[in-house]
Every structure is written in structure tokens, then in C-alpha cells.
Design a protein around this motif. Sequence first.
Motif, PDB file in Angstrom:
ATOM      1  N   SER A  28     -24.576  -9.455  17.368  1.00  0.00           N
ATOM      2  CA  SER A  28     -23.726  -8.496  16.658  1.00  0.00           C
ATOM      3  C   SER A  28     -22.574  -8.040  17.539  1.00  0.00           C
ATOM      4  CB  SER A  28     -24.546  -7.276  16.220  1.00  0.00           C
ATOM      5  OG  SER A  28     -25.509  -7.647  15.272  1.00  0.00           O
ATOM      6  N   GLU A  29     -22.896  -7.725  18.777  1.00  0.00           N
ATOM      7  CA  GLU A  29     -21.863  -7.263  19.705  1.00  0.00           C
ATOM      8  C   GLU A  29     -20.855  -8.368  20.013  1.00  0.00           C
ATOM      9  OE1 GLU A  29     -24.352  -5.606  22.752  1.00  0.00           O
ATOM     10  OE2 GLU A  29     -24.672  -3.759  21.607  1.00  0.00           O
ATOM     11  N   ALA A  30     -21.272  -9.623  19.814  1.00  0.00           N
ATOM     12  CA  ALA A  30     -20.363 -10.762  20.002  1.00  0.00           C
ATOM     13  C   ALA A  30     -19.593 -11.085  18.728  1.00  0.00           C
ATOM     14  CB  ALA A  30     -21.155 -11.987  20.468  1.00  0.00           C
ATOM     15  N   ARG A  60     -21.852  -1.155   8.014  1.00  0.00           N
ATOM     16  CA  ARG A  60     -20.427  -0.871   7.861  1.00  0.00           C
ATOM     17  C   ARG A  60     -19.593  -1.904   8.623  1.00  0.00           C
ATOM     18  NH1 ARG A  60     -18.186   3.556   5.702  1.00  0.00           N
ATOM     19  NH2 ARG A  60     -20.113   4.769   5.831  1.00  0.00           N
ATOM     20  N   ARG A  61     -19.994  -2.228   9.839  1.00  0.00           N
ATOM     21  CA  ARG A  61     -19.240  -3.225  10.620  1.00  0.00           C
ATOM     22  C   ARG A  61     -19.254  -4.591   9.939  1.00  0.00           C
ATOM     23  NH1 ARG A  61     -20.054  -3.173  17.016  1.00  0.00           N
ATOM     24  NH2 ARG A  61     -18.827  -5.059  16.721  1.00  0.00           N
ATOM     25  N   ALA A  62     -20.424  -4.979   9.435  1.00  0.00           N
ATOM     26  CA  ALA A  62     -20.523  -6.260   8.730  1.00  0.00           C
ATOM     27  C   ALA A  62     -19.722  -6.231   7.437  1.00  0.00           C
ATOM     28  CB  ALA A  62     -21.984  -6.608   8.459  1.00  0.00           C
ATOM     29  N   ARG A 108     -22.112  -5.016   2.283  1.00  0.00           N
ATOM     30  CA  ARG A 108     -21.437  -4.067   1.390  1.00  0.00           C
ATOM     31  C   ARG A 108     -22.416  -3.502   0.375  1.00  0.00           C
ATOM     32  NH1 ARG A 108     -15.913  -7.591   0.414  1.00  0.00           N
ATOM     33  NH2 ARG A 108     -14.966  -7.049   2.409  1.00  0.00           N
ATOM     34  N   TYR A 109     -23.236  -4.383  -0.182  1.00  0.00           N
ATOM     35  CA  TYR A 109     -24.237  -3.977  -1.175  1.00  0.00           C
ATOM     36  C   TYR A 109     -25.240  -3.000  -0.546  1.00  0.00           C
ATOM     37  CZ  TYR A 109     -28.123  -4.412  -4.455  1.00  0.00           C
ATOM     38  OH  TYR A 109     -29.144  -4.153  -5.333  1.00  0.00           O
ATOM     39  N   ASN A 110     -25.803  -3.376   0.615  1.00  0.00           N
ATOM     40  CA  ASN A 110     -26.795  -2.529   1.269  1.00  0.00           C
ATOM     41  C   ASN A 110     -26.189  -1.200   1.714  1.00  0.00           C
ATOM     42  OD1 ASN A 110     -28.445  -4.795   0.951  1.00  0.00           O
ATOM     43  ND2 ASN A 110     -29.471  -4.446   2.899  1.00  0.00           N
ATOM     44  N   LEU A 111     -24.948  -1.242   2.169  1.00  0.00           N
ATOM     45  CA  LEU A 111     -24.260  -0.019   2.578  1.00  0.00           C
ATOM     46  C   LEU A 111     -24.098   0.909   1.375  1.00  0.00           C
ATOM     47  CD1 LEU A 111     -22.786   1.700   4.677  1.00  0.00           C
ATOM     48  CD2 LEU A 111     -20.710   0.384   4.180  1.00  0.00           C
ATOM     49  N   GLY A 112     -23.715   0.346   0.242  1.00  0.00           N
ATOM     50  CA  GLY A 112     -23.574   1.139  -0.980  1.00  0.00           C
ATOM     51  C   GLY A 112     -24.874   1.802  -1.378  1.00  0.00           C
ATOM     52  N   ALA A 159     -25.728 -11.437  11.952  1.00  0.00           N
ATOM     53  CA  ALA A 159     -26.585 -10.664  12.860  1.00  0.00           C
ATOM     54  C   ALA A 159     -26.402  -9.175  12.630  1.00  0.00           C
ATOM     55  CB  ALA A 159     -26.290 -11.028  14.309  1.00  0.00           C
ATOM     56  N   MET A 160     -25.159  -8.747  12.361  1.00  0.00           N
ATOM     57  CA  MET A 160     -24.907  -7.328  12.068  1.00  0.00           C
ATOM     58  C   MET A 160     -25.700  -6.899  10.841  1.00  0.00           C
ATOM     59  SD  MET A 160     -20.788  -7.052  12.506  1.00  0.00           S
ATOM     60  CE  MET A 160     -19.969  -7.717  13.947  1.00  0.00           C
ATOM     61  N   TYR A 161     -25.646  -7.733   9.801  1.00  0.00           N
ATOM     62  CA  TYR A 161     -26.385  -7.434   8.567  1.00  0.00           C
ATOM     63  C   TYR A 161     -27.881  -7.397   8.849  1.00  0.00           C
ATOM     64  CZ  TYR A 161     -28.710  -8.189   4.137  1.00  0.00           C
ATOM     65  OH  TYR A 161     -29.565  -8.086   3.076  1.00  0.00           O
ATOM     66  N   ASN A 162     -28.393  -8.429   9.536  1.00  0.00           N
ATOM     67  CA  ASN A 162     -29.824  -8.501   9.835  1.00  0.00           C
ATOM     68  C   ASN A 162     -30.273  -7.337  10.710  1.00  0.00           C
ATOM     69  OD1 ASN A 162     -30.455 -10.805   8.321  1.00  0.00           O
ATOM     70  ND2 ASN A 162     -29.831 -12.161   9.971  1.00  0.00           N
ATOM     71  N   LEU A 163     -29.427  -6.942  11.646  1.00  0.00           N
ATOM     72  CA  LEU A 163     -29.733  -5.789  12.491  1.00  0.00           C
ATOM     73  C   LEU A 163     -29.798  -4.527  11.637  1.00  0.00           C
ATOM     74  CD1 LEU A 163     -30.251  -4.529  15.258  1.00  0.00           C
ATOM     75  CD2 LEU A 163     -27.765  -4.510  15.633  1.00  0.00           C
TER      76      LEU A 163
END
Length: 103
Positions: free
Chosen positions: A46-48, A75-77, A86-90, A53-57
Motif C-alpha cells: 500500500s505504501e508503495a 479513501r486512498r484506494a 469507493r463502495y466500501n468507503l460509502g 493492497a490498499m483495499y485489502n488492507l
Amino acid sequence: GRIEEAEQWYRRAAEAGAIDAMSYLGVLLKQAGRIEEAEQWYRHASEAGDTDAMYNLGVLLEQAGRIEEAERWYRRAAEAGDADARYNLGILLMQTGRTKETE
């Protein structure tokens, strides 16, 4: 077995800096129930800049009840174009009563 062999190769590639391998290693470790290790590799990827990975994290953190951290990675993903994030963030914003942010 095959899973152990796959882990060995992913780990070698991840340790050599292959971002995709870091992400795949995280998936493999999570499936094996090795959550702390999975988190470490998801975080490296994610940091790379790896949006998967951002989503999975985010998913891993949300499942662990670490909502603020999960939101940050979703949010970053999402900002990088990941539709699942986007869906999960919502959903996460709705669950925390912040529907204005989803409009």
C-alpha cells in the motif's frame, strides 16, 4: 504443498521489492489466517502505491474493528480509482452516520 511453495516464491519476490508479490503474499497469508503478517505485507504494498493492497488492507482493518485506519486506506484506494474501495468507503461512511460525504 503448493501453498507453501507459492508463499516461498512470493516472499522472495516481495523481499526483493516486487510490489505485486507483496500484495499477493498478503492475500495468501490472510487466507491462511496469519493476519498480522498479512497486514505487514499489505501495508508495504500500500505504501508503495498498490491500490489492491490498499483495499485489502482496508478490509482487514475494518474486520479487526480498526475503522479509522480502514477508512484512511479505503479513501486512498478510492481516490486512486478503485471501485470496490469507493463502495466500501460509502458503506463505512453511512454506518458511521456521515451520509453527507457520500452525496
